[in-house]
Write a protein that holds these residues in place. Sequence first.
Motif, PDB file in Angstrom:
ATOM      1  N   ILE A  21     -14.891  -1.150  -2.627  1.00  0.00           N
ATOM      2  CA  ILE A  21     -13.592  -0.606  -2.192  1.00  0.00           C
ATOM      3  C   ILE A  21     -12.569  -1.733  -2.121  1.00  0.00           C
ATOM      4  O   ILE A  21     -11.433  -1.589  -2.580  1.00  0.00           O
ATOM      5  CB  ILE A  21     -13.734   0.111  -0.830  1.00  0.00           C
ATOM      6  N   LYS A  22     -12.975  -2.867  -1.582  1.00  0.00           N
ATOM      7  CA  LYS A  22     -12.051  -4.006  -1.472  1.00  0.00           C
ATOM      8  C   LYS A  22     -11.734  -4.606  -2.833  1.00  0.00           C
ATOM      9  O   LYS A  22     -10.584  -4.920  -3.129  1.00  0.00           O
ATOM     10  CB  LYS A  22     -12.634  -5.059  -0.537  1.00  0.00           C
ATOM     11  N   TYR A  30      -9.196   4.136   2.782  1.00  0.00           N
ATOM     12  CA  TYR A  30     -10.510   3.523   2.943  1.00  0.00           C
ATOM     13  C   TYR A  30     -11.609   4.534   3.259  1.00  0.00           C
ATOM     14  O   TYR A  30     -12.650   4.560   2.609  1.00  0.00           O
ATOM     15  CB  TYR A  30     -10.448   2.446   4.032  1.00  0.00           C
ATOM     16  N   MET A  31     -11.387   5.370   4.271  1.00  0.00           N
ATOM     17  CA  MET A  31     -12.442   6.297   4.689  1.00  0.00           C
ATOM     18  C   MET A  31     -12.784   7.300   3.594  1.00  0.00           C
ATOM     19  O   MET A  31     -13.940   7.665   3.412  1.00  0.00           O
ATOM     20  CB  MET A  31     -12.064   6.996   5.988  1.00  0.00           C
ATOM     21  N   ARG A  32     -11.774   7.730   2.875  1.00  0.00           N
ATOM     22  CA  ARG A  32     -12.008   8.668   1.768  1.00  0.00           C
ATOM     23  C   ARG A  32     -12.890   8.027   0.704  1.00  0.00           C
ATOM     24  O   ARG A  32     -13.849   8.637   0.217  1.00  0.00           O
ATOM     25  CB  ARG A  32     -10.670   9.089   1.182  1.00  0.00           C
ATOM     26  N   GLN A 156       4.032  10.804   1.450  1.00  0.00           N
ATOM     27  CA  GLN A 156       3.332  11.422   2.583  1.00  0.00           C
ATOM     28  C   GLN A 156       1.959  11.920   2.172  1.00  0.00           C
ATOM     29  O   GLN A 156       0.973  11.708   2.867  1.00  0.00           O
ATOM     30  CB  GLN A 156       4.177  12.588   3.105  1.00  0.00           C
ATOM     31  N   LEU A 157       1.877  12.537   1.000  1.00  0.00           N
ATOM     32  CA  LEU A 157       0.602  13.063   0.500  1.00  0.00           C
ATOM     33  C   LEU A 157      -0.391  11.947   0.252  1.00  0.00           C
ATOM     34  O   LEU A 157      -1.572  12.071   0.574  1.00  0.00           O
ATOM     35  CB  LEU A 157       0.853  13.842  -0.801  1.00  0.00           C
ATOM     36  N   LEU A 158       0.073  10.843  -0.276  1.00  0.00           N
ATOM     37  CA  LEU A 158      -0.821   9.721  -0.558  1.00  0.00           C
ATOM     38  C   LEU A 158      -1.276   8.999   0.700  1.00  0.00           C
ATOM     39  O   LEU A 158      -2.276   8.293   0.683  1.00  0.00           O
ATOM     40  CB  LEU A 158      -0.155   8.745  -1.534  1.00  0.00           C
ATOM     41  N   SER A 159      -0.553   9.165   1.787  1.00  0.00           N
ATOM     42  CA  SER A 159      -0.953   8.504   3.045  1.00  0.00           C
ATOM     43  C   SER A 159      -1.876   9.366   3.894  1.00  0.00           C
ATOM     44  O   SER A 159      -2.349   8.926   4.915  1.00  0.00           O
ATOM     45  CB  SER A 159       0.280   8.107   3.851  1.00  0.00           C
ATOM     46  N   ILE A 160      -2.114  10.600   3.473  1.00  0.00           N
ATOM     47  CA  ILE A 160      -3.005  11.489   4.246  1.00  0.00           C
ATOM     48  C   ILE A 160      -4.434  11.119   3.994  1.00  0.00           C
ATOM     49  O   ILE A 160      -4.843  10.844   2.941  1.00  0.00           O
ATOM     50  CB  ILE A 160      -2.765  12.978   3.886  1.00  0.00           C
TER      51      ILE A 160
END
Length: 160
Positions: A21-22, A30-32, A156-160
């Motif tokens: 991920i990094k 991250y969690m997704r 906004q959608l990308l930050s969810i």
Amino acid sequence: MEDSVFEDLVEQYMPLIKSQIKKLHLTNHYMRYEQVGMIALWECAESYQHGKGSFSSYAYMKVRGKLIDECRQEIRLSKQLALHSDWSEYEERLPIHQQTLLTELDLSNLTEKQSKWVNMVVLGGESLKTLAGVEGVSIEAVKSWRKSALSKLRKQLLSI
């Protein structure tokens, strides 16, 4: 596969998932991506064939590949969002879990003109020409409202 066996596998391979991920710079969601990595790990455990290489190499390739695929899908969806002005048309193309994201969008950060575009065109099904006529502005002005509204909603959608 038993849950306890998978939990041990996750504990053992979580550093691999986190490092990928990094390395792929996917830390915004991250969690997704962590979840995607764990699903890939589950698929590895289910499909691994002994004698065809080491499990760790197989897990590395599968996890990395799934993360890259998910990132590509996100980019594709973002591009579609930029191209489509009609949310209902866009929403039909989304899987069920992503359709719920659209309902979580906060429209209060839109300007009055952007809100009019969302309400009349997206939700009301009116044309850009109709909105322009009602508001007494050019179609180009309405397109400008659309562009800025989509930009805000996309962020906004990308930050969810």
